[in-house]
Design a protein around this motif. Sequence first.
Motif, PDB file in Angstrom:
ATOM      1  N   LEU A   1       9.851 -11.266  -6.771  1.00 23.65           N
ATOM      2  CA  LEU A   1       9.291  -9.462  -5.826  1.00 23.65           C
ATOM      3  C   LEU A   1       8.575  -9.002  -7.557  1.00 23.65           C
ATOM      4  CD1 LEU A   1      13.681  -9.615  -5.516  1.00 23.65           C
ATOM      5  CD2 LEU A   1      11.812 -10.471  -4.152  1.00 23.65           C
TER       6      LEU A   1
ATOM      7  N   LEU B   1      11.727  -9.409 -12.061  1.00 21.74           N
ATOM      8  CA  LEU B   1      10.356 -10.618 -11.361  1.00 21.74           C
ATOM      9  C   LEU B   1      10.900 -12.413 -11.680  1.00 21.74           C
ATOM     10  CD1 LEU B   1       7.929  -8.448 -14.421  1.00 21.74           C
ATOM     11  CD2 LEU B   1       7.553  -9.094 -11.977  1.00 21.74           C
TER      12      LEU B   1
ATOM     13  N   HIS C   1       1.048  -1.144   0.125  1.00 24.90           N
ATOM     14  CA  HIS C   1       0.151  -0.054   0.230  1.00 24.90           C
ATOM     15  C   HIS C   1       0.656   1.593   0.036  1.00 24.90           C
ATOM     16  CE1 HIS C   1      -3.335   2.307   0.737  1.00 24.90           C
ATOM     17  NE2 HIS C   1      -2.954   2.298   1.922  1.00 24.90           N
ATOM     18  N   GLY C   2       0.983   1.967   1.111  1.00 21.98           N
ATOM     19  CA  GLY C   2       1.353   3.546   0.870  1.00 21.98           C
ATOM     20  C   GLY C   2       3.191   2.707   1.037  1.00 21.98           C
TER      21      GLY C   2
ATOM     22  N   TYR D   1       3.978  -0.257  -9.238  1.00 20.36           N
ATOM     23  CA  TYR D   1       3.169  -0.418 -10.637  1.00 20.36           C
ATOM     24  C   TYR D   1       1.764  -1.360  -9.492  1.00 20.36           C
ATOM     25  CZ  TYR D   1       5.785   1.683 -13.815  1.00 20.36           C
ATOM     26  OH  TYR D   1       6.707   2.119 -14.922  1.00 20.36           O
TER      27      TYR D   1
ATOM     28  N   PRO E   1       7.640  -1.904  -7.349  1.00 21.43           N
ATOM     29  CA  PRO E   1       6.630  -1.308  -6.327  1.00 21.43           C
ATOM     30  C   PRO E   1       6.654  -0.029  -7.198  1.00 21.43           C
ATOM     31  CG  PRO E   1       9.189  -1.376  -5.844  1.00 21.43           C
ATOM     32  CD  PRO E   1       9.059  -2.120  -7.187  1.00 21.43           C
TER      33      PRO E   1
END
Length: 423
Positions: free
Chosen positions: A300, A296, A261-262, A305, A303
Motif C-alpha cells: 500500500l 508498505l 491525486h486529490g 508522500y 498517502p
Amino acid sequence: MLKAKLASQIPDLKERVRNLGKNHGSKVISQVTVEQVLGGMRGIKALICDTSEVGLDYGLKIRGIPILELTNKLPEDILWLMLTGELPSEAESKDLQKELNSRMNVSDYVWDILNAFPADAHPMNVLSALVTALGNDSKYRAEYDKGLKKDLFWEYTLEDSLDLIAKMPVIAAAIYRKRFGKGEKILPKKDLDWGANYAHMLGIEGNQEEWYKLMRMYMVVHSDHESGNVSAFTSHVVGSALSDVYFSLAAGLNGLAGPLHGLANQECLKFILETLNHFGKVPSDDELRAFAKDRLDRGLVIPGYGHAILRVTDPRFTASLEWGKKVIPNDDRFVMVEKLFRIVPDLLIEQGKAKDPWPNVDAATGALLYHYGVKEFEYYTVIFSVSRSLGINSQLILSRAMGEPITRPKSVTMDWLEKEANK
Ligand code: CMX
C-alpha cells in the motif's frame, strides 16, 4: 477591470504565439523515450502553462513567485496574478471581489439535483454533477451556438469562469451541509472575500477570523500546479474540444477525485485517524515506523508522500506545517503529521521504490481542517476542488486567448513500439 486588463494583454500574447510558430516551429525541445511512453508521459515537454510552474527542486511558483511568498494573499489576488502575471492593486482586488460576489446566485434546478442524491453519496460525485449542471447557464455556449468569432472565445470563457468560480464555494458549502446533516444552506455575505465566504458558508463554529484566514491560505496554496497534473491536463484536453468550462472543470475534478491525486488528502487523514485508533494514543516513533513499514510491505502507498515531479519537501506542505506548529502544536492529528514527516521519508528511501520520498501538499492539510471542525474527511477533496477551480479556469481562459487547437497526441501500438525499440 480584469476583463479590460486581459483585453490589453491578449494581443501581445497572440503575437508571441504566432511568432514562435512562424520562426521556430521546427525546433526540437524534447525527445520521447520508450520509458516515458510506458511511464505516464513523465517529463515530456509538450504543454504551455503560464499560470504557474513546478520545479523539481523548489516546488510551486505562481507567475514566478514562490508559493510561500503568497500565503498571506487573498485567493482572488492569486486568480488575478495567474491571469495577468501581476498582483492586483487594492482597487483591482476589491473590484474582482465585487465581481465574484455579484455572481454567487445558484439556480433552483441545481439544488433539486443536490437534493436528489442519496444520503451516502460521495461529496465528489455530487460536486462533479453540480458543476456539470451549472453549465446549463453557460454564456459561452449560448454565444457559440449563435456563431461566435474565435477571437471572442476568451471573453465568454472568462464570463463563464467568473460565474463558475463565484458559485464553487456556494455549491461546495451546500454539499457539506446537506451531506453531513449540518442544517440549512448558509447564504454568502456580500462584504466577505471569496475564501472567507466559503469558510462562512460551511458554518463552522469557533474563532471565525482564524478559520477564515486558514481557508484563504488553503485556497491560495492549492490553487494551481502547472498543467500536466491529471486534473488540469484533463480539463485542458476537454476544453480544447471547445467544450465550455463547466464540462472542462467537471472532467478535471473527476480526475482530482482519484486516490493518487486529490483524494490523497482524504486518505491522509484517514490513515492518521486509523493509526491513532489502532494504538489508542499517539504511537511512539518506533511503533509508528513499524506500522508504516507494515503498510508498505503489504504493497500500500503512504498517502501524502511522493510526487510525479517534486524531489523536495513540497513548499505547500511547509505552509501547512508552519501553520500547525504555530497554532495547534499539541493536537494529536498534527503531532502525527510531524512524526510521519520524521519517519516516512527514511522508510521510503529504504524501500527504494518512490523517486520522491518527501511529503506533498496533502500530508498536513487534513489535520488542520479537522482541528477547526471539518472532521468529515470524505469532504476534503471538495475543498481542494474549490481552490483548484482558480487555476484550471485561468489556464482555460489563457488557452482560449492563445487560440490553442484541439489536443490530439499520436498513439502507437505495442507492436510498433517493440519494433521501433528493437531497431
Ligand atoms: N508510498 C508507497 N509507495 C510509493 C509512494 C508512497 N507514498 N510513492 C511512490 N511509491 C511507489 C509507487 O507506487 C511506484 O511503485 P511500483 O513501481 O510498485 O508501481 C514506485 O514508488 C515509483 O513511483 P514514483 O515514480 O516515485 O511515483 P509516480 O510519479 O508514479 O507517482 C504519486 C506519484 C504521487 C502518484 C505517488 O508518489 C503516490 O502514489 N503517492 C501517494 C499518493 C499521494 O500522496 N498522492 C497525492 C499527490 C499530490 C496530488 O496530486 O494531489
